[in-house]
Design a protein around this motif. Structure first.
Motif, PDB file in Angstrom:
ATOM      1  N   ARG A  70       7.389   6.812  -3.549  1.00 38.85           N
ATOM      2  CA  ARG A  70       7.086   6.016  -2.868  1.00 38.85           C
ATOM      3  C   ARG A  70       6.971   4.227  -3.592  1.00 38.85           C
ATOM      4  O   ARG A  70       6.263   2.987  -3.271  1.00 38.85           O
ATOM      5  N   GLY A  71       6.471   4.968  -5.052  1.00 40.94           N
ATOM      6  CA  GLY A  71       6.222   3.542  -5.988  1.00 40.94           C
ATOM      7  C   GLY A  71       4.948   3.382  -6.202  1.00 40.94           C
ATOM      8  O   GLY A  71       4.228   3.880  -5.496  1.00 40.94           O
ATOM      9  N   ALA A 131      -4.491  -9.353  -1.571  1.00 40.81           N
ATOM     10  CA  ALA A 131      -3.568  -8.793  -1.574  1.00 40.81           C
ATOM     11  C   ALA A 131      -2.948  -6.990  -2.328  1.00 40.81           C
ATOM     12  O   ALA A 131      -2.042  -7.004  -1.890  1.00 40.81           O
ATOM     13  N   ALA A 132      -3.254  -6.137  -2.921  1.00 39.31           N
ATOM     14  CA  ALA A 132      -2.699  -5.283  -3.394  1.00 39.31           C
ATOM     15  C   ALA A 132      -3.040  -4.171  -1.750  1.00 39.31           C
ATOM     16  O   ALA A 132      -2.342  -3.888  -1.909  1.00 39.31           O
ATOM     17  N   GLU A 133      -4.270  -4.734  -1.287  1.00 37.56           N
ATOM     18  CA  GLU A 133      -3.930  -3.915   0.251  1.00 37.56           C
ATOM     19  C   GLU A 133      -3.098  -3.877   1.485  1.00 37.56           C
ATOM     20  O   GLU A 133      -2.650  -3.030   2.136  1.00 37.56           O
ATOM     21  N   GLU A 138       2.034  -2.270   3.742  1.00 40.07           N
ATOM     22  CA  GLU A 138       3.546  -3.181   3.879  1.00 40.07           C
ATOM     23  C   GLU A 138       4.253  -1.681   3.156  1.00 40.07           C
ATOM     24  O   GLU A 138       5.840  -1.750   3.898  1.00 40.07           O
ATOM     25  N   SER A 139       4.449  -1.160   2.054  1.00 36.39           N
ATOM     26  CA  SER A 139       5.401  -1.043   0.949  1.00 36.39           C
ATOM     27  C   SER A 139       5.232   0.796   0.973  1.00 36.39           C
ATOM     28  O   SER A 139       5.764   1.486   1.188  1.00 36.39           O
ATOM     29  N   GLY A 140       3.983   1.051   1.317  1.00 40.09           N
ATOM     30  CA  GLY A 140       3.731   2.920   1.459  1.00 40.09           C
ATOM     31  C   GLY A 140       3.297   3.122  -0.168  1.00 40.09           C
ATOM     32  O   GLY A 140       3.145   4.548  -0.004  1.00 40.09           O
ATOM     33  N   ALA A 141       3.466   1.859  -0.839  1.00 41.22           N
ATOM     34  CA  ALA A 141       3.320   2.127  -2.448  1.00 41.22           C
ATOM     35  C   ALA A 141       1.615   2.882  -2.649  1.00 41.22           C
ATOM     36  O   ALA A 141       0.635   3.045  -1.551  1.00 41.22           O
ATOM     37  N   HIS A 142       1.839   3.724  -3.581  1.00 39.00           N
ATOM     38  CA  HIS A 142       0.436   4.588  -3.812  1.00 39.00           C
ATOM     39  C   HIS A 142      -0.331   3.292  -4.733  1.00 39.00           C
ATOM     40  O   HIS A 142       0.304   2.798  -5.736  1.00 39.00           O
ATOM     41  N   LEU A 143      -1.581   3.382  -4.499  1.00 37.94           N
ATOM     42  CA  LEU A 143      -2.401   2.535  -5.369  1.00 37.94           C
ATOM     43  C   LEU A 143      -2.917   2.820  -6.275  1.00 37.94           C
ATOM     44  O   LEU A 143      -3.799   4.032  -5.969  1.00 37.94           O
ATOM     45  N   VAL A 144      -2.487   2.524  -7.971  1.00 39.22           N
ATOM     46  CA  VAL A 144      -4.027   3.688  -8.945  1.00 39.22           C
ATOM     47  C   VAL A 144      -4.533   2.034  -9.364  1.00 39.22           C
ATOM     48  O   VAL A 144      -4.005   0.957  -9.653  1.00 39.22           O
ATOM     49  N   HIS A 145      -5.512   1.492  -8.611  1.00 36.00           N
ATOM     50  CA  HIS A 145      -6.690   1.182  -8.875  1.00 36.00           C
ATOM     51  C   HIS A 145      -6.771   0.807 -10.231  1.00 36.00           C
ATOM     52  O   HIS A 145      -7.327   2.073 -11.029  1.00 36.00           O
TER      53      HIS A 145
END
Length: 317
Positions: A70-71, A131-133, A138-145
């Motif tokens: 998913r990115g 902005a990250a949230e 919107e994209s469904g990308a996986h967040l790596v904090h």
């Protein structure tokens, strides 16, 4: 969820094919100047020029294939963004990095050079996180904090794991603290391997939210950071605060002038390019010389991405 020492060991195995085992350097002249035995863990020589590659690499390679596809998304002032960009490229998945206005050009170039998409935002932690949230939704990308992630913290803990495996008799370990990912991971590893070691964090006096957070017992997130250490302008998260409360002996506030002086010494004596955020732990030893006198001290030089056309001591001249 808080990481355990077993997670640090798993991270070390996971990132071994990708991350460098960075050297530990010594300097007789700096030992004499500091009045103690210094062991510099050179994460400025890590891939992307910072320890951040360890945590990003561990977090991204720990993902299952469907999630990774998913990115990857993150927010960063520079080093973590470059680390996520490179680790994503190695995993073969796209990455987007939210970057605050005013981030150093050398760090922006690193992020772009590893193929990530850059999205700019206002220069506050709140703007970065918002902005990250929005992009995640919107994209469904996986967040790596950058630091509030158990896999990221475990990856950063491999810095201390390597250092203490090569230098097992250290009396103290010093590392920078911004969001706390590096210090919390290192303190977890260090206190497990050597319970008697003293673990100390160095924080800019102009961005001393971690010191306030430990004093108050909860995360202080509304301070305005004023420091040359652009990598240390973040604030603690509940995970990193909990680990610092458990494992860190003290945090020291360091003036920017002392940090820049330490950075210059590292250029001159060790011939190392170290950014201000990376030099602050050494500055803490020099600023508190009597505290470390005669001791064996490990110092994490956390990064080396500095704009060579605008060196901090030139600005302060």
């Amino acid at each position: 969820m808080l990481p355990a020492f077993a997670d640090v060991l798993a991270a070390a195995a996971r990132i071994a094919p990708h991350a460098k085992r960075t050297p530990v350097l010594r300097s007789r002249s700096l030992d004499e100047l500091a009045g103690c035995e210094l062991h510099f863990k050179c994460e400025n020589l890590q891939r992307v020029g910072a320890f951040k590659f360890r945590g990003a690499c561990n977090a991204i390679f720990a993902l299952d294939a469907a999630t990774a596809a998913r990115g990857i998304l993150t927010q960063s002032s520079g080093n973590h963004g470059a680390a996520v960009a490179l680790a994503s490229r190695l995993r073969g998945v796209p990455a987007t990095v939210v970057v605050p206005e005013g981030a150093p050009a050398v760090k922006l170039a690193g992020i772009a050079g590893y193929g990530a998409r850059i999205v700019r935002c206002a220069p506050t932690m709140a703007a970065r996180e918002a902005a990250a949230e929005a992009l995640r939704a919107e994209s469904g990308a996986h967040l790596v904090h950058p630091f509030d992630d158990a896999d990221v913290i475990a990856g950063q803990g491999t810095v201390a794991l390597e250092l203490l495996r090569s230098e097992p008799a250290l009396d103290a370990l010093l590392a920078p603290v911004g969001g706390g990912g590096l210090l919390s991971g290192c303190s977890l590893a260090a206190k497990t391997l050597r319970p008697q070691i003293e673990v100390i964090g160095a924080e800019p006096a102009g961005a001393a939210d971690a010191i306030a957070s430990l004093r108050e017992g909860h995360c202080i997130t509304d301070m305005t950071a004023r420091t040359v250490c652009d990598g240390l302008r973040g604030h603690l998260a509940p995970r990193t605060l909990a680990l610092l409360q458990r494992h860190v002996d003290e945090l020291l506030a360091i003036d920017d002038a002392a940090t820049v002086a330490a950075m210059r010494l590292l250029f001159e004596r060790l011939k190392l390019v170290v950014e201000p955020s990376g030099a602050i732990a050494f500055a803490a030893v020099l600023q508190h010389r009597e505290r470390f006198a005669g001791r064996r001290v490990g110092i994490v030089l956390s990064g080396g991405n500095v704009d060579l056309d605008a060196l901090p001591w030139q600005a302060m001249a």
